[in-house]
Design a protein around this motif. Structure first.
Motif, PDB file in Angstrom:
ATOM      1  N   PRO A  14      -6.787  -2.992   7.929  1.00 16.47           N
ATOM      2  CA  PRO A  14      -7.528  -3.172   6.673  1.00 16.47           C
ATOM      3  C   PRO A  14      -6.648  -3.736   5.555  1.00 16.47           C
ATOM      4  O   PRO A  14      -5.484  -3.362   5.400  1.00 16.47           O
ATOM      5  CB  PRO A  14      -8.003  -1.757   6.338  1.00 16.47           C
ATOM      6  N   ILE A  15      -7.247  -4.635   4.768  1.00 14.42           N
ATOM      7  CA  ILE A  15      -6.560  -5.306   3.660  1.00 14.42           C
ATOM      8  C   ILE A  15      -7.243  -4.909   2.357  1.00 14.42           C
ATOM      9  O   ILE A  15      -8.477  -4.867   2.278  1.00 14.42           O
ATOM     10  CB  ILE A  15      -6.640  -6.834   3.822  1.00 14.42           C
ATOM     11  N   GLY A  16      -6.457  -4.633   1.315  1.00 12.54           N
ATOM     12  CA  GLY A  16      -7.066  -4.322   0.024  1.00 12.54           C
ATOM     13  C   GLY A  16      -6.096  -3.638  -0.910  1.00 12.54           C
ATOM     14  O   GLY A  16      -4.887  -3.592  -0.663  1.00 12.54           O
ATOM     15  N   ASP A  17      -6.629  -3.122  -2.000  1.00 10.70           N
ATOM     16  CA  ASP A  17      -5.837  -2.426  -3.014  1.00 10.70           C
ATOM     17  C   ASP A  17      -5.074  -1.278  -2.364  1.00 10.70           C
ATOM     18  O   ASP A  17      -5.658  -0.395  -1.732  1.00 10.70           O
ATOM     19  CB  ASP A  17      -6.778  -1.901  -4.104  1.00 10.70           C
ATOM     20  N   PRO A  42       0.805  -1.220   0.000  1.00  5.81           N
ATOM     21  CA  PRO A  42       0.000   0.000   0.000  1.00  5.81           C
ATOM     22  C   PRO A  42       0.841   1.276   0.000  1.00  5.81           C
ATOM     23  O   PRO A  42       2.004   1.272   0.414  1.00  5.81           O
ATOM     24  CB  PRO A  42      -0.809  -0.107   1.299  1.00  5.81           C
ATOM     25  N   LEU A  43       0.222   2.357  -0.461  1.00 10.00           N
ATOM     26  CA  LEU A  43       0.847   3.658  -0.337  1.00 10.00           C
ATOM     27  C   LEU A  43       1.056   4.023   1.125  1.00 10.00           C
ATOM     28  O   LEU A  43       2.076   4.600   1.498  1.00 10.00           O
ATOM     29  CB  LEU A  43      -0.033   4.730  -1.000  1.00 10.00           C
ATOM     30  N   GLU A  50      -5.906   4.620   0.214  1.00 10.71           N
ATOM     31  CA  GLU A  50      -5.019   4.982   1.314  1.00 10.71           C
ATOM     32  C   GLU A  50      -5.493   4.485   2.671  1.00 10.71           C
ATOM     33  O   GLU A  50      -4.766   4.587   3.660  1.00 10.71           O
ATOM     34  CB  GLU A  50      -4.817   6.503   1.340  1.00 10.71           C
ATOM     35  N   SER A  51      -6.692   3.938   2.746  1.00 13.67           N
ATOM     36  CA  SER A  51      -7.155   3.391   4.016  1.00 13.67           C
ATOM     37  C   SER A  51      -6.599   1.991   4.277  1.00 13.67           C
ATOM     38  O   SER A  51      -6.648   1.511   5.412  1.00 13.67           O
ATOM     39  CB  SER A  51      -8.685   3.340   4.047  1.00 13.67           C
TER      40      SER A  51
END
Length: 469
Positions: free
Chosen positions: A305-308, A92-93, A312-313
């Protein structure tokens, strides 16, 4: 669709073949990366060879200033490059992700630009004087991995050019785009040929590391590939710095206050979704503290949190590639089939190489998830009865990159740390590398060190000038 290029002699080069590079979170194609031939390797090495003598003849101060300019370019382009890292590698960013990686790139460039390695008088009396000088080795072949593609490339590039070498870098075929773009940008403030790239699979890596005009090899990656590089180096007798990953053990000493360490413990294991060589891969917990440690890690994991990573979250991204995704799933399935407790956290997207954060309990030494480096978001937690038992378990494997001890008492922790077989043993932290502190592995985790003064020495050849008075 954008096509990306290698840099040779300071110019962008064309390739006859290309491969699509896709975002591991979405499957969307990021662009086309070049696939080189053995002839392209010859041309890149020749460019580095032709540039090396002139680069080595520049003053130490001029090279330091050039490296400082590289740091400035990295800082100015960190947002652009961080976005490419996230789309290509997956981290992630936000959090300890791609922006963090770019900060590390800047820091690991600024520090070598400030270091000095002057000649050393090693012996002198009234009859003689012996002075140890450090000279560049020549052309360095650098092979970078896919997990921290820019940061580790910088670890290889910057000390080498700082000391007067030139470099041919091959990024991983899984993550070439961000690295090629970084080299394109920083090459603009370096003389042509000082930094060059080739790209492709292991065939190109083999052509580079066995090339007769290579004088030093730097590699970060798997043990199996490292062994092949050692064999390839017999063609040129180039010295090698090998960082071959690890299966890092962490020991929590009995009675340690869990709430004080849980956040650092979590990120020590799950940084970059566990795709970090010096991550906690095995956690040893005293039987009296086992339930509280599992509960604390579970409570923390629920909140991550997991994801793309472009959102930014999110703080945890996907596995980088299907090979790694399948390997981690297989190891978790093996643990489940052997009666281990598998606890999963996080809602994962339906697309992409995502896995939930996973704690695996009721597991012992000898299970595959303990004995094999998983390189993913699955942490085996092993009960122990005595510290001697935990130390023996930690030392039983051939991987020996890092280890850590977690304790209320630093004095007691240092005693345990002194008994652990690893290149670095951290206390109440894990993976806390620093650009001034030497870093490298023991046993099957490789040899040689990077960073700081010792890292500069590793890319030079010592030469003694002995004077009769």
């Amino acid at each position: 669709m954008q096509t990306y290029h290698n840099t040779v002699r300071g110019k962008q080069t064309e390739a006859n073949e290309h491969q699509e590079i896709c975002n591991p979170a979405t499957g969307i194609t990021l662009g086309l990366a070049p696939i080189n031939s053995e002839l392209d390797v010859d041309l890149a090495v020749d460019a580095a060879r032709q540039a090396q003598k002139a680069w080595a003849s520049t003053s130490d101060q001029e090279r330091r200033e050039a490296v400082a300019r590289v740091a400035q370019v990295l800082e100015e382009n960190s947002g652009y490059l961080a976005g490419l890292i996230t789309q290509e590698q997956g981290k992630p960013l936000s959090g300890p992700g791609s922006r963090f990686e770019m900060q590390a790139c800047v820091g690991w460039t600024q520090v070598p630009s400030a270091l000095e390695l002057p000649p050393e008088v090693v012996y002198e009396d009234d009859k003689r004087k012996d002075v140890l000088y450090r000279f560049p080795l020549g052309v360095v072949a650098a092979i970078a991995p896919w997990n921290w593609p820019l940061m580790i490339a910088i670890w290889q590039i910057i000390p080498a050019i700082r000391m007067g070498n030139t470099v041919v870098l091959k990024p991983s075929e899984y993550t070439p785009i961000a690295t090629l773009e970084m080299v394109r940008l920083i090459s603009q403030v370096l003389p042509p040929g000082v930094l060059n790239t080739v790209s492709g699979d292991g065939r190109i890596g083999a052509a580079l590391t066995s090339h007769p005009d290579i004088d030093k090899i730097m590699f970060t990656g798997s043990e199996s590939t490292g062994r092949r590089i050692v064999e390839a180096s017999s063609q040129n007798l180039a010295p090698i710095t090998l960082e071959l990953g690890g299966n890092d053990a962490a020991i929590i000493m009995p009675g340690t206050e869990t709430s004080a360490i849980v956040e650092d413990l979590f990120w020590g294991a799950f940084l970059n979704a566990g795709q970090t060589c010096a991550c906690i891969k095995r956690l040893y917990v005293h039987e009296n503290d086992y339930d509280s440690v599992v509960a604390a890690l579970s409570d923390f994991a629920c909140q991550v949190p997991i994801g793309d990573g472009m959102d930014e979250s999110n703080l945890i991204g996907p596995l980088q590639n299907t090979m790694q995704h399948n390997k981690v799933k297989e190891l978790i399935a093996d643990a489940r089939a052997n009666g281990c407790d598998v606890i999963e956290f996080g809602d994962i997207p339906e697309t992409g190489y995502f896995l939930p954060l996973t704690l695996v309990g009721n597991i012992r030494d000898g299970h595959r998830l303990v004995d094999e480096e998983q390189f993913g978001p699955a942490l085996p937690i092993i009960r122990y009865r005595s510290l001697d038992e935990a130390i023996g378990s930690a030392n039983r494997l051939s991987a020996a990159l890092g280890a850590s001890v977690w304790a209320n008492s630093l004095e007691e922790a240092e005693l345990v740390a002194s008994k652990l077989e690893a290149g670095t043993v951290w206390i109440n932290q894990h993976g806390a590398i620093h650009p001034m502190v030497p870093f490298g592995g023991n046993k099957a985790s490789g040899y040689g060190v990077e960073f700081g003064i010792e890292g500069l020495k590793a890319v030079t050849q010592p030469r003694v000038i002995s004077i009769k008075k």
